[in-house]
Every structure is written in C-alpha cells, then in structure tokens.
Scaffold this active site. Structure first.
Site, PDB file in Angstrom:
ATOM      1  N   CYS A 260       6.231  -0.274   7.281  1.00 22.73           N
ATOM      2  CA  CYS A 260       5.828   0.940   6.573  1.00 22.73           C
ATOM      3  C   CYS A 260       6.992   1.401   5.711  1.00 22.73           C
ATOM      4  CB  CYS A 260       5.459   2.026   7.575  1.00 22.73           C
ATOM      5  SG  CYS A 260       4.936   3.563   6.800  1.00 22.73           S
ATOM      6  N   LEU A 261       6.688   1.767   4.467  1.00 21.16           N
ATOM      7  CA  LEU A 261       7.738   2.223   3.561  1.00 21.16           C
ATOM      8  C   LEU A 261       8.382   3.511   4.055  1.00 21.16           C
ATOM      9  CD1 LEU A 261       5.974   1.452   0.150  1.00 21.16           C
ATOM     10  CD2 LEU A 261       7.724   0.102   1.329  1.00 21.16           C
TER      11      LEU A 261
ATOM     12  N   HIS B 287      -2.185   7.394   7.553  1.00 20.70           N
ATOM     13  CA  HIS B 287      -1.232   8.287   6.862  1.00 20.70           C
ATOM     14  C   HIS B 287      -1.921   9.576   6.404  1.00 20.70           C
ATOM     15  CE1 HIS B 287       2.543   6.142   6.662  1.00 20.70           C
ATOM     16  NE2 HIS B 287       2.033   5.069   6.069  1.00 20.70           N
TER      17      HIS B 287
ATOM     18  N   HIS C  65      -4.132   1.323   8.054  1.00 23.58           N
ATOM     19  CA  HIS C  65      -2.777   1.892   8.074  1.00 23.58           C
ATOM     20  C   HIS C  65      -2.678   3.083   7.105  1.00 23.58           C
ATOM     21  CE1 HIS C  65       1.807   1.247   7.968  1.00 23.58           C
ATOM     22  NE2 HIS C  65       1.598   2.004   6.906  1.00 23.58           N
ATOM     23  N   GLU C  66      -3.240   2.921   5.910  1.00 23.05           N
ATOM     24  CA  GLU C  66      -3.167   3.990   4.898  1.00 23.05           C
ATOM     25  C   GLU C  66      -4.050   5.179   5.285  1.00 23.05           C
ATOM     26  OE1 GLU C  66      -0.783   3.506   3.172  1.00 23.05           O
ATOM     27  OE2 GLU C  66      -0.636   1.345   2.975  1.00 23.05           O
TER      28      GLU C  66
ATOM     29  N   GLY D 247       0.836  -1.194   0.000  1.00 19.36           N
ATOM     30  CA  GLY D 247       0.000   0.000   0.000  1.00 19.36           C
ATOM     31  C   GLY D 247       0.873   1.247   0.000  1.00 19.36           C
TER      32      GLY D 247
ATOM     33  N   GLN E 237       2.775   9.935   1.858  1.00 17.78           N
ATOM     34  CA  GLN E 237       4.139   9.402   1.868  1.00 17.78           C
ATOM     35  C   GLN E 237       4.991   9.906   0.707  1.00 17.78           C
ATOM     36  OE1 GLN E 237       2.451   5.219   2.413  1.00 17.78           O
ATOM     37  NE2 GLN E 237       4.417   5.045   3.452  1.00 17.78           N
TER      38      GLN E 237
HETATM   39  O1  GNR Z   1       4.058  -2.656   2.664  1.00 17.70           O
HETATM   40  C1  GNR Z   1       3.379  -2.507   3.694  1.00 17.70           C
HETATM   41  N1  GNR Z   1       3.052  -3.597   4.452  1.00 17.70           N
HETATM   42  C2  GNR Z   1       2.113  -3.565   5.483  1.00 17.70           C
HETATM   43  C3  GNR Z   1       2.012  -4.679   6.306  1.00 17.70           C
HETATM   44  C4  GNR Z   1       1.072  -4.715   7.331  1.00 17.70           C
HETATM   45  C5  GNR Z   1       0.227  -3.657   7.515  1.00 17.70           C
HETATM   46  C6  GNR Z   1       0.331  -2.528   6.721  1.00 17.70           C
HETATM   47  C7  GNR Z   1       1.255  -2.487   5.705  1.00 17.70           C
HETATM   48  S1  GNR Z   1       1.332  -1.091   4.670  1.00 17.70           S
HETATM   49  C8  GNR Z   1       2.983  -1.144   4.097  1.00 17.70           C
HETATM   50  C9  GNR Z   1       3.232  -0.101   3.011  1.00 17.70           C
HETATM   51  C10 GNR Z   1       3.055   1.283   3.601  1.00 17.70           C
HETATM   52  O2  GNR Z   1       3.890   1.849   4.255  1.00 17.70           O
HETATM   53  N2  GNR Z   1       1.902   1.867   3.416  1.00 17.70           N
HETATM   54  O3  GNR Z   1       1.660   3.068   3.959  1.00 17.70           O
HETATM   55 NI    NI Z   2       2.874   3.167   5.744  1.00 18.38          NI
END
Ligand code: GNR
Ligand code: NI
Length: 170
Positions: A94-95, A140, A136-137, A48, A53
């Site tokens: 998270c990236l 952000h 999670h997104e 995601g 980001q």
């Molecule tokens: O790549 C991602 N893996 C992930 C694993 C578990 C829960 C959420 C994520 S999102 C993350 C990519 C990212 O940073 N998205 O904002």
């Molecule tokens: Ni993230």
C-alpha cells in the site's frame, strides 16, 4: 495536473469515511483531481490509489493494473459483491504503508458497479489482481487499511517502523 501528497499510516485521516459523489460534483475540478491522482499513482508507482490516501474524502478510486500502464480505470461510488464465497491470499502493498508487504485474503471473483469519470454507470465482473486491488481501494474509502487485517503484534510493529521512518524524513 500535479503530484499529490500521500498520507501515511498511522495518519488518523486515513480513517475518514468517504462520501458519495453527487451529480453536482462532476465539474472540471473533479476531472483535474482524477488526472492528478493518476499522475500520483503512476509516479509512486502503484496499481491503485483511493481518494482517501490523498486526503480527499469522496468515493473516488483510480486503478491501472496493466503491464504497460495504459489501461486507466476510474471508479466513482464503487460497490462490489462477491460472485461466490471463494477467497484467496495475495501479497499486498500500500502506498500509505511504504516498504511493507503482507498476505491478505480477498474474494476471488467480484461483480463491480460504479460510475466512470463522466458519471456514466458501468458494471463488470473481474478476478485476479484487479479484484484484489478493487477490494483494497474500497476498504480505503471506508477508512480501512490492509494492516487492520494483521495481528495486533504485526500492526504495532508496522506502526513503530513507519513512525520512525516518518521522523527521519521530517
Ligand atoms: O500498488 C499497490 N499494489 C497492490 C498490490 C496488491 C494488492 C493491492 C495493491 S494496491 C497498491 C496501491 C495502493 O496503496 N492503493 O491503495
Ligand atoms: Ni492502499
């Protein structure tokens, strides 16, 4: 299309609250932004990517949790509501927080409402990895990073580690 630069924690720009897209935002430039976000996410690789980001502060998310990376999902102006109060832990990464993983509690099952890349309303219910990823997104887009849920001590440790990594790269 092109690869976009991903902001890294504790970059203050990750705290920006994204604004909703309006009808006038659905331009060829937006389609290009979406394609570049997918390219950046697949390249990373991640499941995601939120616009925040890549320093683009509109309510736009791209996701693909499929094994074969062939199920791209675009969520614009997303909203979710938990179907019930059940929560579960999952290890998240998270990236914007490279080389760090931690357990985060999220709703198991959510109802999602959003626009697709053409501005068409979509609504669905989901659970598992996709539900975790959407939560999670959406965080952000509100300026929240998953490390915000950890203890102060862990937050300080991650911050130090990442600042050091960033200094080494620079
Ligand atoms: O790549 C991602 N893996 C992930 C694993 C578990 C829960 C959420 C994520 S999102 C993350 C990519 C990212 O940073 N998205 O904002
Ligand atoms: Ni993230």
């Amino acid at each position: 299309m092109s690869l976009l630069n991903i902001l890294e924690y504790p970059d203050p720009r990750l705290r920006t609250r994204a604004t909703p897209l309006t009808e006038a935002d659905f331009t060829p430039e937006l389609q290009q932004q979406i394609d570049s976000m997918f390219e950046t996410m697949y390249d990373a690789p991640g499941i995601g990517l939120a616009a925040t980001q890549v320093d683009y502060h509109k309510q736009l998310i791209v996701i693909d949790v499929s094994e074969n990376k062939d199920q791209p999902l675009v969520l614009i102006n997303p909203e979710f509501t938990p179907v019930d109060a059940s929560v579960e832990m999952m290890q998240e990464g998270c990236l914007s927080v490279p080389e760090y993983y931690a357990d985060v509690e999220r709703y198991v099952r959510i109802q999602v409402k959003a626009l697709d890349r053409d501005g068409k309303p979509q609504e669905f219910e989901t659970d598992g990895l996709l539900a975790h990823c959407i939560q999670h997104e959406c965080d952000h887009l509100k300026g929240i990073v998953f490390v915000d849920y950890l203890s102060r001590m862990k937050q300080e440790r991650v911050k130090k580690k990442l600042l050091k990594l960033q200094r080494q790269k620079a």
